[in-house]
Design a protein around this motif. Structure first.
Motif, PDB file in Angstrom:
ATOM      1  N   ILE A 105       0.852  -1.183   0.000  1.00 45.81           N
ATOM      2  CA  ILE A 105       0.000   0.000   0.000  1.00 45.81           C
ATOM      3  C   ILE A 105       0.893   1.240   0.000  1.00 45.81           C
ATOM      4  N   THR A 106       0.496   2.233  -0.769  1.00 47.07           N
ATOM      5  CA  THR A 106       1.242   3.488  -0.870  1.00 47.07           C
ATOM      6  C   THR A 106       0.473   4.600  -0.160  1.00 47.07           C
ATOM      7  N   ILE A 107       1.196   5.427   0.575  1.00 42.09           N
ATOM      8  CA  ILE A 107       0.610   6.613   1.203  1.00 42.09           C
ATOM      9  C   ILE A 107       1.511   7.815   0.933  1.00 42.09           C
ATOM     10  N   ASP A 108       0.924   8.992   0.910  1.00 41.84           N
ATOM     11  CA  ASP A 108       1.708  10.239   0.732  1.00 41.84           C
ATOM     12  C   ASP A 108       1.021  11.368   1.500  1.00 41.84           C
ATOM     13  N   PRO A 109       1.046  11.278   2.833  1.00 40.77           N
ATOM     14  CA  PRO A 109       0.311  12.244   3.650  1.00 40.77           C
ATOM     15  C   PRO A 109       0.836  13.671   3.529  1.00 40.77           C
ATOM     16  N   PRO A 110      -0.054  14.665   3.605  1.00 47.40           N
ATOM     17  CA  PRO A 110       0.379  16.072   3.504  1.00 47.40           C
ATOM     18  C   PRO A 110       0.900  16.604   4.837  1.00 47.40           C
ATOM     19  N   ILE A 111       1.847  15.867   5.408  1.00 49.73           N
ATOM     20  CA  ILE A 111       2.473  16.295   6.659  1.00 49.73           C
ATOM     21  C   ILE A 111       3.589  17.274   6.300  1.00 49.73           C
ATOM     22  N   PRO A 112       3.505  18.520   6.720  1.00 50.11           N
ATOM     23  CA  PRO A 112       4.538  19.488   6.336  1.00 50.11           C
ATOM     24  C   PRO A 112       5.851  19.263   7.070  1.00 50.11           C
ATOM     25  N   GLU A 131      10.376  12.738  14.450  1.00 49.65           N
ATOM     26  CA  GLU A 131       9.711  11.683  15.214  1.00 49.65           C
ATOM     27  C   GLU A 131       8.699  10.933  14.348  1.00 49.65           C
ATOM     28  N   ILE A 132       7.951  11.690  13.521  1.00 47.02           N
ATOM     29  CA  ILE A 132       6.970  11.057  12.639  1.00 47.02           C
ATOM     30  C   ILE A 132       7.666  10.165  11.618  1.00 47.02           C
ATOM     31  N   LEU A 133       8.736  10.661  11.029  1.00 44.54           N
ATOM     32  CA  LEU A 133       9.483   9.896  10.036  1.00 44.54           C
ATOM     33  C   LEU A 133      10.052   8.621  10.653  1.00 44.54           C
ATOM     34  N   ASN A 134      10.622   8.736  11.818  1.00 36.15           N
ATOM     35  CA  ASN A 134      11.190   7.560  12.496  1.00 36.15           C
ATOM     36  C   ASN A 134      10.098   6.565  12.856  1.00 36.15           C
ATOM     37  N   SER A 135       8.959   7.060  13.295  1.00 42.17           N
ATOM     38  CA  SER A 135       7.847   6.190  13.659  1.00 42.17           C
ATOM     39  C   SER A 135       7.346   5.410  12.447  1.00 42.17           C
ATOM     40  N   LEU A 136       7.240   6.077  11.324  1.00 44.02           N
ATOM     41  CA  LEU A 136       6.808   5.399  10.093  1.00 44.02           C
ATOM     42  C   LEU A 136       7.831   4.325   9.690  1.00 44.02           C
ATOM     43  N   LYS A 137       9.101   4.653   9.765  1.00 40.32           N
ATOM     44  CA  LYS A 137      10.139   3.687   9.394  1.00 40.32           C
ATOM     45  C   LYS A 137      10.171   2.499  10.351  1.00 40.32           C
ATOM     46  N   LEU A 138       9.951   2.760  11.646  1.00 45.61           N
ATOM     47  CA  LEU A 138       9.915   1.675  12.631  1.00 45.61           C
ATOM     48  C   LEU A 138       8.779   0.701  12.349  1.00 45.61           C
ATOM     49  N   ASN A 139       7.735   1.212  11.711  1.00 47.73           N
ATOM     50  CA  ASN A 139       6.589   0.354  11.377  1.00 47.73           C
ATOM     51  C   ASN A 139       6.664  -0.158   9.939  1.00 47.73           C
ATOM     52  N   ASN A 140       7.885  -0.105   9.394  1.00 49.21           N
ATOM     53  CA  ASN A 140       8.208  -0.706   8.090  1.00 49.21           C
ATOM     54  C   ASN A 140       7.604   0.005   6.885  1.00 49.21           C
ATOM     55  N   TYR A 141       7.336   1.296   7.032  1.00 46.70           N
ATOM     56  CA  TYR A 141       6.970   2.096   5.872  1.00 46.70           C
ATOM     57  C   TYR A 141       8.271   2.536   5.188  1.00 46.70           C
ATOM     58  N   ASN A 391       5.846   3.326   0.968  1.00 47.43           N
ATOM     59  CA  ASN A 391       5.226   2.031   0.667  1.00 47.43           C
ATOM     60  C   ASN A 391       5.272   1.164   1.916  1.00 47.43           C
ATOM     61  N   LEU A 392       4.174   0.505   2.209  1.00 46.45           N
ATOM     62  CA  LEU A 392       4.129  -0.506   3.264  1.00 46.45           C
ATOM     63  C   LEU A 392       3.976  -1.848   2.565  1.00 46.45           C
ATOM     64  N   ILE A 393       5.018  -2.671   2.616  1.00 49.84           N
ATOM     65  CA  ILE A 393       4.999  -3.966   1.940  1.00 49.84           C
ATOM     66  C   ILE A 393       4.179  -4.956   2.773  1.00 49.84           C
ATOM     67  N   ILE A 394       3.242  -5.629   2.131  1.00 45.17           N
ATOM     68  CA  ILE A 394       2.380  -6.600   2.822  1.00 45.17           C
ATOM     69  C   ILE A 394       2.882  -8.024   2.599  1.00 45.17           C
ATOM     70  N   ASN A 395       3.258  -8.330   1.356  1.00 45.17           N
ATOM     71  CA  ASN A 395       3.769  -9.659   1.010  1.00 45.17           C
ATOM     72  C   ASN A 395       5.130  -9.452   0.355  1.00 45.17           C
ATOM     73  N   ASP A 396       6.174  -9.604   1.143  1.00 47.81           N
ATOM     74  CA  ASP A 396       7.514  -9.231   0.691  1.00 47.81           C
ATOM     75  C   ASP A 396       7.971 -10.044  -0.524  1.00 47.81           C
ATOM     76  N   PHE A 397       7.789 -11.357  -0.493  1.00 51.76           N
ATOM     77  CA  PHE A 397       8.270 -12.205  -1.583  1.00 51.76           C
ATOM     78  C   PHE A 397       7.548 -11.888  -2.884  1.00 51.76           C
ATOM     79  N   MET A 398       6.225 -11.863  -2.844  1.00 52.83           N
ATOM     80  CA  MET A 398       5.462 -11.627  -4.071  1.00 52.83           C
ATOM     81  C   MET A 398       5.643 -10.185  -4.567  1.00 52.83           C
TER      82      MET A 398
END
Length: 414
Positions: A105-112, A131-141, A391-398
């Motif tokens: 799934i792709t997201i592109d939030p308008p977070i300034p 903090e927001i960027l790190n939080s997103l990366k920690l959750n594999n975005y 991008n949040l990968i749901i099925n890494d192999f496929m």
């Protein structure tokens, strides 16, 4: 946390009040994209007390065998500053998507991230952005990166005007060059009219070549679904008025030129010589404009449409969706007058912002698209830099298999 399906009405009501609200996160837009192979879903995010704390339009389509791709245009409507909420939501979302054969799934939030002036100098910073960027990366975005051009699905840089003053004050804050172009357009007979019928076919002619990514069907669907929230304007060249003004300007300079010639006879000095040379240049220029105006008035006595634009009203913002003009009439600067006309129309209303749409993140003259930035930021607009695409990968192999076989950008044309 629970994720549930909600009605369009409930989704739109929640979205309209959210600080990250955009017209891309509406059922109107969801219906538009349903005609381009996407299926719109409207989700609500509930806390442990069943209070709705977030929502999102999620578009999906099959892209590879029975596997699907999802896109939340301009991101989820949620509090990205709350790491616990983001973690719980992401965990629940992945549970749902993995069961339904989603790849990513792709997201592109308008977070300034930052707010900048026309030189690119930072005038405001979002203190929570790291903090927001790190939080997103920690959750594999996976972050696409801090791109400066148009490599992503939605632009990362936008130009905004903040409505703070009356019409006269706002106009005087516009860069001198843009003010001159606005005045010149009006002087040359350009008039702006709103098309109450929103005849998309007529206006599409002025940007179909430049903006080929969106076709006529897309803009007609935007009209049909956004209804009164969408406004169409024409740049109309009143050829008779243009001819009248061209004559006045030429005759005024002709008189000035004759006066300067008399001055030279009585006082031949460098100052008077230079004034006469400048006047000769202007006289030649105005003569050419008079000839052109005469020809246009003869060929188009009823006037001619030379450009136009489409705007969308949403929440507290007027959004420039698209604009264009006939290249043969570029010297009339009609799009400058068009933007000012709509900006001025909504001054001292409940709207707080005017979104001039995409710019680039490079502010030097070396930028190949410097003219785009200049034309918009010179309206006394600020550059807003968003966090970017993930991008949040749901099925890494496929997903890896899919990337090998298909190029994502060719799949996601809409």
């Amino acid at each position: 946390m629970k994720i549930i399906t909600i009605t369009k009405v409930k989704f739109d009501a929640f979205g309209l009040q959210h600080p990250y609200s955009t017209f891309y996160q509406t059922s109107n837009y969801g219906e538009v994209m349903s005609h381009f192979g996407f299926v719109p879903n409207y989700l609500g995010f509930l806390d442990d007390n069943n209070n709705m704390i977030g929502a999102s339009l999620i578009l999906f389509k099959k892209v590879f065998f029975n596997f699907k791709y999802a896109y939340a245009p301009r991101g989820f409507l949620m509090d990205y500053k709350d790491p616990k909420q983001l973690a719980e939501f992401t965990k629940e979302l992945k549970k749902i998507l993995v069961k339904q054969n989603f790849l990513f799934i792709t997201i592109d939030p308008p977070i300034p991230c930052t707010k900048r002036n026309k030189k690119g100098e930072i005038i405001a910073v979002n203190n929570n952005i790291n903090e927001i960027l790190n939080s997103l990366k920690l959750n594999n975005y996976t972050h696409y990166g801090f791109n400066n051009y148009f490599e992503t699905l939605k632009p990362r840089w936008n130009a905004f005007i903040e409505y703070k003053n009356d019409s006269s004050s706002l106009f005087n804050q516009i860069n001198k060059k843009n003010r001159q172009k606005i005045r010149k357009a009006a002087r040359m007979g350009v008039e702006i009219f709103q098309d109450k019928e929103n005849n998309i076919e007529k206006i599409y002619e002025y940007f179909k070549i430049k903006y080929h990514r969106r076709n006529l069907k897309y803009y007609n669907l935007m009209k049909n679904n956004f209804k009164d929230l969408l406004e169409t304007y024409y740049c109309f060249l009143n050829t008779n008025e243009s001819l009248k003004n061209a004559k006045i300007i030429y005759e005024q300079e002709l008189l000035n030129n004759e006066r300067l010639n008399e001055n030279l006879i009585h006082k031949n000095n460098n100052k008077n010589i230079n004034k006469k040379i400048n006047s000769d240049k202007l006289l030649n220029k105005y003569k050419k404009e008079l000839i052109t105006a005469t020809k246009l008035a003869t060929e188009h006595p009823e006037g001619i449409i030379i450009g136009g634009g489409i705007f969308i009203k949403h929440a507290n913002t007027i959004n420039l969706l698209i604009e264009g003009h006939d290249a043969k009439f570029g010297r009339f600067n009609c799009n400058y007058l068009l933007k000012w006309h709509v900006i001025d129309k909504y001054i001292q209303t409940n709207y707080k912002y005017f979104n001039l749409n995409a710019i680039t993140g490079i502010f030097s003259h070396k930028n190949k698209l410097y003219g785009l930035n200049e034309s918009k930021l010179d309206f006394n607009a600020s550059a807003f830099e968003y966090i970017g695409e993930f991008n949040l990968i749901i099925n890494d192999f496929m997903y890896k298999v899919f990337k090998i076989i298909k190029n994502k950008n060719k799949i996601l044309k809409k």
